[in-house]
Design an enzyme around this catalytic site. Sequence first.
Site, short mmCIF file in Angstrom:
data_model
loop_
_atom_site.label_atom_id
_atom_site.label_comp_id
_atom_site.label_asym_id
_atom_site.label_seq_id
_atom_site.Cartn_x
_atom_site.Cartn_y
_atom_site.Cartn_z
N LYS A 102 0.96 -1.49 0.07
CA LYS A 102 -0.15 0.04 -0.19
C LYS A 102 0.74 1.34 0.10
O LYS A 102 0.79 2.14 -0.77
CB LYS A 102 -0.83 0.13 1.39
CG LYS A 102 -2.06 -0.87 1.32
CD LYS A 102 -2.77 -0.58 2.61
CE LYS A 102 -2.12 -0.94 3.74
NZ LYS A 102 -2.44 -0.63 5.10
N THR A 103 1.59 1.29 1.04
CA THR A 103 2.43 2.48 1.24
C THR A 103 3.56 2.71 -0.08
O THR A 103 3.57 3.88 -0.54
CB THR A 103 3.30 2.66 2.52
OG1 THR A 103 2.35 2.17 3.36
CG2 THR A 103 3.98 3.83 2.87
N ASP B 23 -3.11 7.80 3.21
CA ASP B 23 -2.57 6.26 3.64
C ASP B 23 -3.53 6.10 4.73
O ASP B 23 -4.12 6.85 5.74
CB ASP B 23 -1.16 6.34 3.83
CG ASP B 23 -0.67 4.93 3.81
OD1 ASP B 23 -1.82 4.04 3.70
OD2 ASP B 23 0.39 4.54 4.41
N GLU B 24 -3.80 4.59 5.04
CA GLU B 24 -4.63 4.15 6.20
C GLU B 24 -6.09 4.96 6.18
O GLU B 24 -6.40 5.31 7.48
CB GLU B 24 -3.88 4.39 7.42
CG GLU B 24 -2.36 3.76 7.45
CD GLU B 24 -2.62 2.34 7.64
OE1 GLU B 24 -3.47 1.81 7.51
OE2 GLU B 24 -1.32 1.99 7.69
N GLN C 82 -8.01 -3.78 8.53
CA GLN C 82 -7.00 -3.25 9.54
C GLN C 82 -7.71 -1.94 10.20
O GLN C 82 -6.78 -1.22 10.54
CB GLN C 82 -5.70 -3.07 8.73
CG GLN C 82 -5.04 -4.32 8.16
CD GLN C 82 -3.82 -4.03 7.62
OE1 GLN C 82 -2.79 -3.50 8.25
NE2 GLN C 82 -3.44 -4.03 6.17
N ARG D 67 2.07 -9.02 10.30
CA ARG D 67 3.27 -8.24 10.34
C ARG D 67 4.49 -9.30 10.06
O ARG D 67 5.58 -8.84 9.78
CB ARG D 67 3.68 -7.49 11.56
CG ARG D 67 2.66 -6.53 12.24
CD ARG D 67 2.53 -5.38 11.30
NE ARG D 67 1.21 -5.83 10.47
CZ ARG D 67 0.87 -5.14 9.25
NH1 ARG D 67 1.68 -4.15 8.94
NH2 ARG D 67 -0.34 -5.46 8.79
#
Length: 695
Positions: free
Chosen positions: A33-34, A221-222, A252, A611
């Site tokens: 994503k980032t 983002d997020e 998330q 993670r």
Amino acid sequence: MRRWQDQLNPAQREVVETLSKPILVLAGAGTGKTRVITYRIARLISAGVSPERILAVTFTNKAAAEMAKRVAELLGSAHRRCPRPEVSTFHAYGLRVLRRHSARLGYPPQFSIYDRADQLEVARAALREVKATEAALRPEELIGWVSRWKSRGMDPQATADSAQTDKESLAAAAYRRYQQLLRLRGAVDFDDLLFLVEKLFSLHSELREEEAARFEHLLIDEYQDTNRSQYTIARMLAEKHRNLCVVGDDDQSIYSWRGAEPEHILRFHRDWPDAKIVRLENNYRSRQPILDWANRLVATNRHRYPKQLRGHDGGVSPRILQAHDEDHEAELVVKEIAARVRQQKIRPRDVAILVRTNDQMRPFELHLRRQKLPYWLVGGQSFYDRKEIRDLAAYLKVILNPRNDVALLRILNTPPRGIGPQTVERLLHQAVQRLCPVWEVLEDGAAEKLFGQGALEALTQFRQLILGFQHDLPRRRLDDLLRRLVDEIQYRREVERCYTSAEERERRWQTVQEFVESAGSYCRNIPEATPAGFLQELTLTSYDDDSDPQSRLDQEAVVLMTLHAAKGLEFPIVYLVGLEEGLLPHRKALELQTDQAIEEERRLCYVGMTRAQEQLILSFAVARHKRGKLVETIPSRFLYEAAGKTDHPGYQEAICGISRRAAQLARSKAARRRKTRSSAKKASAKHPKRRRSQP
DNA sequence: CCCTGCGCTTTTTTT
DNA sequence: AAGCGCAGGG
């Protein structure tokens, strides 16, 4: 060399190449994503968009710094001297806007930002003034409500109008007073950084348009963790150019307790009908067995968009460790890590230990130290939470703005200078009576009759001290001034007074020097540095990363952090510990007894699991110390769900565990109400047999 | 006014 | 286990 676009898969490339359209990226964990945002920024710049016309919003300061760095790397040396895109959190962005326009809302340019501890003080004062007893409404409760109201853009009036119960009306009244007190002191709280910006934009459309016109592209983002004011501000900024790119994952969403509304991500298509939607489902992070467990776990949630992440083949299945208590759990985990490090199979920096709550960290810290493993504790007690920092920051705040009551009362008698509780009480009484800050009582000659000779002298001396430094403030560099301050108030003696052990004293004194030093580096690095700016940054960006923010992760250290702090990061080996009913899922969530609360805990667990790149180890303790007492625990339902063993008798027990506990709670409440002593009951919990990893 | 010690409650997560 | 309010001696 320049062909970095080739490193993207087709879906990712689509995001990067769709340059002029609202775009929603639904991206699972570990799908880059980032990375996609970073590449998109670089692409925009290489397509000729000037960097300062790009605003990228991330969730944490750390993420912002990381992203800025990566963009710079992607662009390479050709752009080294170019202006940079604005990459920051919503809060930091809000701060910058407010700095420019604080006068419009009646705040001084050097307003301070109140953190939680400051907020509590103000809440206490506000409650006192509306004559609310602690029993009617606790200060913690009040700031919780206020935060929720502000994130929905509700001012005290709106709150009062919609109040249903007596308690709500009371809270609304306290909110009004709370907000007045903040303004009186020239202070804003964290939520104000968004709330006031939203207010500013809706009150002054010309400002809104001017601000919106500064940017041509907005990236967020997020996005699943945006609250309503962030959502509103984003919409205001993007409504004209419509170049809005948001990236998120509903699985998330772990910040709804803070007002985040994951619906925003689901509603995106309605707000922006011409939006393009891209799904990223190729996971580049984790081995398939880890993803299988994570997928199975999160699939238990009913309120979600179904998705299946595809990952790397190979790798080993997650393992489960069982310990006697929290100390044993830490010992098992840390010894295992230490042994593997000694065999040179892994390096410390490959490993992260993830916990649900901050106080779980202690035993791990202890054992990491015992095993002589280097570790890096993220979060925990943050820099500005330490007494020394808070004291010195309070001095600086008062020097900048003596009307800041919270700061003033903190330092009035720190170090002790003969201003006792009696005197403080009288001062406060005067201030409340006249509806003015405490400082004005100090200044007012009429107050002299109120105090005895000794107290009066002490107060006058204190006032002189502050005035003296106020005079010096514009004439000296900040770190210089602070050094002199520390000297003049004999803060070293205060450190010696408060702590007895030589080691502790040394550590505390070092913190003081670090603080002074960080002021120095702030002055050197920021061209438009001001003392107020320093304080604002200090509260907003937990400043303990002054040395090398991004290389910390590259250091040879085991990382110890909360699940919330782990969002967005990845590690070869992850130990996710404390998988017990009451911890993960947390007791507070279980008490609510709503699907939503438990589903968020499940997502939190999912975030933790995803993670891991190569290995995932889950652990729980059969018993744990609670309030100093050893209490038996029940293994988390998430263990069974992730392992695909929901037909296991332990699963039923985990879920019944809550009802048993709820029943216990009800019983003990009833007992307390009757004011009788109930006889101790022993809950004899059965525990499943030790289980090993599944193939 | 300052310090000490006792008993009381209270524990999510963070910008 | 740790922080806070309160009482009592210096």
